[in-house]
Design a protein around this motif. Structure first.
Motif, PDB file in Angstrom:
ATOM      1  N   HIS A  42       0.877  -1.167   0.000  1.00  0.00           N
ATOM      2  CA  HIS A  42       0.000   0.000   0.000  1.00  0.00           C
ATOM      3  C   HIS A  42       0.914   1.216   0.000  1.00  0.00           C
ATOM      4  CE1 HIS A  42      -3.878   1.928   1.752  1.00  0.00           C
ATOM      5  NE2 HIS A  42      -3.310   2.674   0.837  1.00  0.00           N
ATOM      6  N   GLY A  96       0.276   4.424  -0.982  1.00  0.00           N
ATOM      7  CA  GLY A  96      -0.330   5.726  -0.698  1.00  0.00           C
ATOM      8  C   GLY A  96      -1.826   5.608  -0.780  1.00  0.00           C
ATOM      9  N   VAL A  97      -2.494   6.739  -0.850  1.00  0.00           N
ATOM     10  CA  VAL A  97      -3.947   6.738  -0.941  1.00  0.00           C
ATOM     11  C   VAL A  97      -4.347   6.155  -2.288  1.00  0.00           C
ATOM     12  CG1 VAL A  97      -6.017   8.167  -0.901  1.00  0.00           C
ATOM     13  CG2 VAL A  97      -4.074   8.749   0.550  1.00  0.00           C
ATOM     14  N   TYR A  98      -4.969   5.021  -2.269  1.00  0.00           N
ATOM     15  CA  TYR A  98      -5.410   4.290  -3.459  1.00  0.00           C
ATOM     16  C   TYR A  98      -4.252   3.979  -4.415  1.00  0.00           C
ATOM     17  CZ  TYR A  98      -9.919   5.794  -1.707  1.00  0.00           C
ATOM     18  OH  TYR A  98     -11.006   6.020  -0.908  1.00  0.00           O
TER      19      TYR A  98
END
Length: 138
Positions: A24, A26-28
């Protein structure tokens, strides 16, 4: 790349015997982490727009790159898996961080640094933290 696609690519890599994990980033934003040897890892960035490339890190320190794979923006999942699984991760074939410079002409690689950067003396590090220790004991 979305989480589902990253998970499918990771599962297919594991089925081929590659030690891969979903990251993961970062954001999305998701990528693939391939464990190469102990603390050495390849962090594959799969953000559709920029295509497929990887950073090779040793305990978090950048030691090389797998350059952008031409045409990877349009790769299917099977092509992504084939590319990641078939990459030669030998350090002598990777692009070094010193090779990737900004602001230079493509034909001019510039002079490579003489050696690794010098580390700060350990006593200096202790001196910087010493004031926090003294402050806590007041």
């Amino acid at each position: 790349m979305d989480a589902d696609r990253a998970a499918r690519v990771t599962d297919e890599l594991r089925a081929r015997g590659v030690m891969a994990h979903t990251v993961h980033a970062g954001v999305y934003e998701f990528g693939i982490r391939v464990v190469l040897d102990g603390a050495i890892e390849a962090l594959w960035d799969l953000d559709g727009a920029a295509g497929l490339d990887a950073e090779i890190v040793n305990e978090g320190a950048l030691i090389g790159f797998v350059p952008h794979v031409p045409g990877s923006e349009e790769f299917t999942e099977e092509q992504l898996v084939n590319c990641i699984a078939g990459t030669d991760y030998a350090l002598d074939t990777l692009q070094r961080p010193a090779d990737r410079t900004t602001g230079q002409a493509s034909g001019d690689t510039g002079a490579a640094p003489a050696g690794p950067p010098r580390a700060a003396p350990s006593d200096r590090r202790r001196q910087r933290r010493a004031h926090w220790l003294r402050r806590g004991n007041r």
